[in-house]
Design a protein around this motif. Structure first.
Motif, PDB file in Angstrom:
ATOM      1  N   GLY A 136     -10.460  -0.345 -27.171  1.00  0.00           N
ATOM      2  CA  GLY A 136     -10.306   1.097 -27.028  1.00  0.00           C
ATOM      3  C   GLY A 136     -10.675   1.661 -25.683  1.00  0.00           C
ATOM      4  N   ARG A 137     -10.540   0.885 -24.628  1.00  0.00           N
ATOM      5  CA  ARG A 137     -10.766   1.430 -23.289  1.00  0.00           C
ATOM      6  C   ARG A 137      -9.900   0.718 -22.268  1.00  0.00           C
ATOM      7  NH1 ARG A 137     -13.427  -1.737 -19.584  1.00  0.00           N
ATOM      8  NH2 ARG A 137     -14.993  -3.230 -20.310  1.00  0.00           N
ATOM      9  N   LEU A 138      -9.814   1.291 -21.053  1.00  0.00           N
ATOM     10  CA  LEU A 138      -9.084   0.673 -19.956  1.00  0.00           C
ATOM     11  C   LEU A 138      -9.950  -0.389 -19.279  1.00  0.00           C
ATOM     12  CD1 LEU A 138      -7.640   3.855 -18.165  1.00  0.00           C
ATOM     13  CD2 LEU A 138      -6.506   2.425 -19.879  1.00  0.00           C
ATOM     14  N   PRO A 139      -9.332  -1.384 -18.668  1.00  0.00           N
ATOM     15  CA  PRO A 139     -10.108  -2.287 -17.815  1.00  0.00           C
ATOM     16  C   PRO A 139     -10.652  -1.508 -16.606  1.00  0.00           C
ATOM     17  CG  PRO A 139      -7.905  -3.158 -18.269  1.00  0.00           C
ATOM     18  CD  PRO A 139      -7.906  -1.733 -18.703  1.00  0.00           C
ATOM     19  N   THR A 140     -11.802  -1.897 -16.125  1.00  0.00           N
ATOM     20  CA  THR A 140     -12.318  -1.294 -14.891  1.00  0.00           C
ATOM     21  C   THR A 140     -11.544  -1.875 -13.710  1.00  0.00           C
ATOM     22  OG1 THR A 140     -13.969  -3.017 -14.530  1.00  0.00           O
ATOM     23  CG2 THR A 140     -14.608  -1.133 -15.933  1.00  0.00           C
ATOM     24  N   GLN A 142     -13.411   7.668 -18.183  1.00  0.00           N
ATOM     25  CA  GLN A 142     -13.653   6.455 -17.396  1.00  0.00           C
ATOM     26  C   GLN A 142     -13.064   6.579 -16.000  1.00  0.00           C
ATOM     27  OE1 GLN A 142     -12.872   2.682 -19.364  1.00  0.00           O
ATOM     28  NE2 GLN A 142     -12.062   1.816 -17.459  1.00  0.00           N
ATOM     29  N   VAL A 143     -11.854   7.099 -15.891  1.00  0.00           N
ATOM     30  CA  VAL A 143     -11.204   7.201 -14.575  1.00  0.00           C
ATOM     31  C   VAL A 143     -11.891   8.239 -13.705  1.00  0.00           C
ATOM     32  CG1 VAL A 143      -9.067   7.863 -13.408  1.00  0.00           C
ATOM     33  CG2 VAL A 143      -8.990   6.358 -15.397  1.00  0.00           C
ATOM     34  N   THR A 144     -12.269   9.371 -14.286  1.00  0.00           N
ATOM     35  CA  THR A 144     -12.904  10.426 -13.490  1.00  0.00           C
ATOM     36  C   THR A 144     -14.389  10.169 -13.279  1.00  0.00           C
ATOM     37  OG1 THR A 144     -13.365  11.758 -15.466  1.00  0.00           O
ATOM     38  CG2 THR A 144     -11.265  12.136 -14.325  1.00  0.00           C
ATOM     39  N   GLY A 145     -15.014   9.421 -14.197  1.00  0.00           N
ATOM     40  CA  GLY A 145     -16.451   9.169 -14.081  1.00  0.00           C
ATOM     41  C   GLY A 145     -17.313  10.296 -14.593  1.00  0.00           C
ATOM     42  N   GLU A 174      -7.541   1.567  -5.329  1.00  0.00           N
ATOM     43  CA  GLU A 174      -8.608   1.848  -6.292  1.00  0.00           C
ATOM     44  C   GLU A 174      -8.143   2.830  -7.362  1.00  0.00           C
ATOM     45  OE1 GLU A 174     -12.596   1.237  -7.618  1.00  0.00           O
ATOM     46  OE2 GLU A 174     -11.368   0.223  -6.100  1.00  0.00           O
ATOM     47  N   ILE A 175      -7.405   3.836  -6.952  1.00  0.00           N
ATOM     48  CA  ILE A 175      -6.909   4.811  -7.933  1.00  0.00           C
ATOM     49  C   ILE A 175      -5.914   4.143  -8.876  1.00  0.00           C
ATOM     50  CG2 ILE A 175      -5.648   6.976  -8.226  1.00  0.00           C
ATOM     51  CD1 ILE A 175      -6.757   7.890  -5.530  1.00  0.00           C
ATOM     52  N   TYR A 176      -5.031   3.328  -8.333  1.00  0.00           N
ATOM     53  CA  TYR A 176      -4.044   2.629  -9.173  1.00  0.00           C
ATOM     54  C   TYR A 176      -4.719   1.678 -10.158  1.00  0.00           C
ATOM     55  CZ  TYR A 176       0.704   3.938  -7.912  1.00  0.00           C
ATOM     56  OH  TYR A 176       1.897   4.601  -7.798  1.00  0.00           O
ATOM     57  N   LEU A 177      -5.694   0.932  -9.667  1.00  0.00           N
ATOM     58  CA  LEU A 177      -6.387   0.003 -10.556  1.00  0.00           C
ATOM     59  C   LEU A 177      -7.144   0.749 -11.645  1.00  0.00           C
ATOM     60  CD1 LEU A 177      -7.701  -2.513  -7.872  1.00  0.00           C
ATOM     61  CD2 LEU A 177      -6.082  -3.050  -9.705  1.00  0.00           C
ATOM     62  N   SER A 178      -7.708   1.904 -11.304  1.00  0.00           N
ATOM     63  CA  SER A 178      -8.440   2.701 -12.292  1.00  0.00           C
ATOM     64  C   SER A 178      -7.520   3.208 -13.389  1.00  0.00           C
ATOM     65  CB  SER A 178      -9.124   3.895 -11.610  1.00  0.00           C
ATOM     66  OG  SER A 178     -10.081   3.470 -10.677  1.00  0.00           O
ATOM     67  N   CYS A 179      -6.329   3.663 -13.006  1.00  0.00           N
ATOM     68  CA  CYS A 179      -5.416   4.295 -13.971  1.00  0.00           C
ATOM     69  C   CYS A 179      -4.480   3.310 -14.644  1.00  0.00           C
ATOM     70  CB  CYS A 179      -4.582   5.362 -13.264  1.00  0.00           C
ATOM     71  SG  CYS A 179      -5.527   6.763 -12.640  1.00  0.00           S
ATOM     72  N   PHE A 180      -3.945   2.356 -13.877  1.00  0.00           N
ATOM     73  CA  PHE A 180      -2.871   1.510 -14.386  1.00  0.00           C
ATOM     74  C   PHE A 180      -3.242   0.035 -14.494  1.00  0.00           C
ATOM     75  CE2 PHE A 180       0.225   4.643 -12.140  1.00  0.00           C
ATOM     76  CZ  PHE A 180       0.036   5.569 -13.156  1.00  0.00           C
ATOM     77  N   SER A 181      -4.412  -0.344 -14.007  1.00  0.00           N
ATOM     78  CA  SER A 181      -4.854  -1.750 -14.013  1.00  0.00           C
ATOM     79  C   SER A 181      -3.910  -2.630 -13.198  1.00  0.00           C
ATOM     80  CB  SER A 181      -4.951  -2.289 -15.446  1.00  0.00           C
ATOM     81  OG  SER A 181      -5.780  -1.477 -16.222  1.00  0.00           O
TER      82      SER A 181
END
Length: 837
Positions: free
Chosen positions: A364-368, A679-682, A786-793
């Motif tokens: 139930g969460r995105l990868p970091t 998670q993405v915004t912190g 970093e933004i792409y990895l946070s949102c789209f992995s």
């Protein structure tokens, strides 16, 4: 050379699939259905069908140029596809088309017996077929025009009284049947608000007239009962535009059987595949798999219809198709069905897609960003399996699945007081953490006793305080059966009877409690659950209790002082129970694929068959064989080729939504989407208010700062985002309460609402930290990554990275931070972020 050979082999395989429907249907092979025909008694009849066949497979019906004839003694006559008896004996019914013949054996018996019409067997089916006892007519609770029948004839004794005895017998005239109101009304010989229901020239009219003429005999306790019905053909492969005739045989408790096709109620589970008229003639409308449902005397049976897709794949599409060998039993069954349906499977998804998808579905969460970097850089061939094991063993797995089971068990702060609710959640959480087998966990619930703030499982009975509620919600939660309709009458869409309902409910009649009474706003919620040694639930229709009996199970002794829930738990969790293992299998399956093998997910009716019956049986057996360790099924799903397919459509498979030729994109569920934003915004959300109906609110300190939405054990905790995006309010046991439907309010909230925008503006946000890092020397390319990895992995394409870098203003520009916020917002408002794909 090897690549060329592989392609040619794949092309040949695909051409075999494309041609499978017609190649297998060898038109020189025919079958007469039914293959064995027995006409017993002067009123017997039998519908006959000529079907194309190949081995065990049946294909379309042969309807044109068919000539039927009798060989041997002329013991029957054939009229418009119906056999009727002439005299006792044996013969053959022969079908001839263009000089080729095929036959079936016919036996005729008891033609010298008296032609008797029975109320239960012959009269009531006529009323059901012609909708006289439907909910819109005399089967309504109050009846119509002063005349009331039981819904679809479930109470034959009261129906007989109302027809023959009520109002001094005014509806039946034994000495002159033709003037009976029972006949003159539906024929409109006298005014009838329901219109013409029974033409005077019909066979049904004659049956009713004969019954009256012979004294209108009542139903008796010795009448044979219908035990089951069967449809023929039970399964067939069809093509669009074909018509298919169907027949139904009823099997009785005295060992007899007969064709009851004229009195069957028909319906289709999927009108886009096949539609059926009131006489049992189906029309094939489109590709896919569907089922025609037959109802007779409260029994149901289905005829499965397979209609292959007709898309012709190009060589390029064939080359892109999934070429992998089956990974496990899931792929074997899915691949077999795809071949039967002439569907091409989409290729494997990318590593980034798999990583994001498996995290969302499993924990139930995105990868970091760090987890995504490490996985994408990993070159080990077994890295996907390693991620699966990591996810199944993670603490977040426990939070996510505790939340999922809290949906099923209705953890709701407007229905339970805070401490009892917390205890219930902690009980669930501890069992998920220990990986308690599902059957053991359910057994503890249904046999629970003790204090509600000490033994959380007892709160199942605090949420369901009457035997009827206990029965209905135990059936729905643990067997995915909705039996509530049977509380008042036999279930109109299922086989459950009014007697079975009260027999099941009587199991819980001795479950008692002391303490808190159920007011969600007041009291401490402390409630002691115990089981009395006596007490019965009365069946309102008879005024007597039913013997306590699980659905289709063995009766429990009336006089035993033992807890009736113990034998009920044995029956419920038994591998032989046809519903328990299937219900949990379907719930787990739907979590990962977005579409259950049965849809809706918690609706396991006979009249709602699975999209792939063989797969459903195999997956259920896998759960049972692994002793209800649900992680074993999750692992098999996650490892399967089917789960790891791309969501991009290929070769016409975009038209299907039930057969798993590709992964089906779906919006993340409300809680997971909320936590992805956090998670993405912190920037975490605050959960400090419980909202009751009527705008009454109470503060709570149960959820410390940093609590995720997936860790909320109370569905009544107030949060606008969760409500807007369809959180399950847990008012009833039904997945239908959770909504994934898009709304304009959701669009506006993503665009202009405070959840994303305020979090991005927050000084503690990830946008702020990246802005500061850029001023300290972080490269623009690294910022975009970093933004792409946070949102789209995943990393952006080189072209997209260049374009976005070009949008960034110089360091220390007035709009620098706002631009970074806009980059985040642009990605977070996209389908790629909002959807699991």
């Amino acid at each position: 050379m090897r690549t060329c050979l592989n392609f040619l082999l794949l092309l040949l395989l695909h051409l075999a699939v494309i041609g499978g429907g017609s190649a297998l249907a060898d038109e020189s092979q025919w079958t007469v259905l039914p293959q064995t025909i027995h006409l017993d008694g002067p009123r017997a009849q039998q519908r006959i069908i000529l079907q194309r066949s190949s081995g065990d497979e049946l294909f379309g019906e042969i309807q044109n140029k068919v000539a039927w004839r009798i060989e041997g003694d002329q013991v029957v006559r054939a009229e418009a596809g119906i056999l009727r008896p002439v005299k006792n004996g044996n013969a053959k019914i022969v079908a001839e088309v263009d000089g080729k013949t095929v036959s079936a054996e016919v036996t005729v018996t008891n033609q010298d017996a008296a032609s008797t019409v029975q109320f239960r067997h012959d009269v009531l089916p006529i009323f059901a077929k012609r909708d006289c006892n439907s909910g819109g007519c005399h089967g309504a609770l109050a009846g119509k025009g002063g005349f009331r029948l039981s819904l679809r004839g479930y109470d034959s004794e009261s129906d007989y009284f109302n027809i023959v005895k009520q109002d001094q017998g005014r509806r039946v005239e034994l000495s002159a049947p033709q003037v009976s109101l029972l006949l003159t009304k539906p024929t409109t010989a006298v005014p009838h608000k329901g219109g013409l229901k029974l033409p005077a020239e019909s066979e049904d009219f004659q049956i009713l007239a004969d019954w009256i003429a012979h004294g209108a005999a009542p139903p008796t306790t010795t009448d044979a009962r219908v035990e089951r019905i069967e449809v023929f053909p039970a399964a067939s492969i069809q093509t669009v535009g074909q018509r298919q005739t169907l027949g139904v045989t009823a099997y009785y408790s005295d060992g007899t059987s007969r064709d009851v096709t004229p009195w069957v109620k028909w319906s289709s589970t999927n009108d886009a595949v096949a539609q059926v008229d009131e006489d049992g003639h189906a029309t094939i409308m489109g590709p896919g798999e569907g089922a025609i449902v037959a109802w007779f005397a409260s029994k149901l049976a289905i005829a499965r219809t397979t209609v292959p897709y007709t898309h012709s794949a190009s060589e390029e599409e064939i080359a892109q198709a999934d070429q992998r060998s089956p990974r496990n039993f899931i792929d074997e069954q899915i691949d077999s069905q795809l071949k039967r349906l002439n569907l091409v499977a989409s290729p494997a998804c990318s590593d980034a897609e798999f990583l994001r998808r498996s995290y969302i579905d499993t924990i139930g969460r995105l990868p970091t960003p760090d987890e995504a970097r490490a996985f994408l850089a990993n070159t080990k061939p077994e890295k996907r399996d390693e991620v699966i094991e990591t996810l199944l063993a993670s603490p977040e797995f426990v939070d996510y699945w505790s939340y999922k089971w809290s949906d099923v068990l209705m953890l709701n702060g407007t229905l339970l007081r805070p401490q009892a609710l917390k205890t219930y959640y902690q009980w669930i959480h501890s069992h998920v953490e220990k990986n308690t087998p599902w059957d053991q966990m359910v057994r503890e619930i249904v046999t629970a006793t003790g204090e509600s703030t000490e033994n959380g499982a007892t709160n199942f009975f605090a949420l369901n305080q009457t035997p009827e509620e206990m029965t209905e919600n135990a059936s729905q939660a643990f067997m995915s059966l909705s039996i509530g309709c049977a509380k008042c009458h036999n279930h109109p869409l299922e086989k459950w009877t009014n007697d079975q309902y009260y027999a099941m409910a009587n199991i819980f009649s001795r479950v008692k409690a002391k303490g808190w009474g159920g007011e969600g706003r007041n009291g401490d919620g402390s409630r002691t659950l115990y089981v009395a040694t006596s007490g019965e639930l009365v069946q309102p229709r008879t005024g007597k209790p039913q013997a306590p009996t699980p659905l289709d199970g063995t009766p429990i002794e009336f006089d035993s002082p033992d807890d009736r829930r113990e034998p009920f738990a044995n029956w419920l969790t038994s591998p032989e129970n046809p519903y328990f293992a299937k219900a949990i299998t379907n719930r787990v399956w739907a979590n990962f694929f977005g579409v259950g093998l049965v849809e809706q997910v918690d609706d396991l009716r006979v009249s709602n068959p699975p999209s792939n019956g063989a797969l459903f049986d195999a997956a259920t057996k896998y759960v049972v064989d692994n002793k209800f360790d649900l992680k074993s099924l999750m692992r098999a799903i996650l490892q399967s080729n089917a789960y790891q397919r791309s969501s991009n459509a290929l070769a016409g498979n975009d038209a299907e939504t039930r057969f798993y030729s590709r992964y089906y994109p779906r919006r993340m569920m409300a809680e997971v989407l909320h936590d992805a934003v956090v998670q993405v915004t912190g920037v975490p959300s605050k959960f400090d208010t419980v909202a009751f109906p009527g705008n009454d609110k109470q503060k709570t300190d149960f959820y410390p700062d940093g609590t995720k939405a997936i860790q909320l054990y109370d569905s009544a905790v107030e949060n606008y985002f969760l409500s807007t995006f369809g959180r399950n309010p847990r008012n009833i046991v039904c997945e239908c309460e959770r909504s994934a439907e898009p709304t304009m309010v959701q669009v506006l909230h993503i665009s202009n609402g405070d959840t994303i925008n305020d979090k991005l503006k927050n000084p503690a946000s990830r946008a702020e930290s990246l802005w500061r890092l850029r001023r300290e020397g972080l490269s623009d390319e690294a910022l975009i990554d970093e933004i792409y990895l946070s949102c789209f992995s995943r990393f952006p394409s080189a072209e997209k990275r260049r374009a976005l870098v070009g949008m960034l203003p110089p360091v220390d520009s007035p709009d620098e931070r706002a631009t970074i916020e806009d980059l985040f917002w642009g990605l977070m408002s996209s389908r790629e972020f909002l959807f699991n794909h």
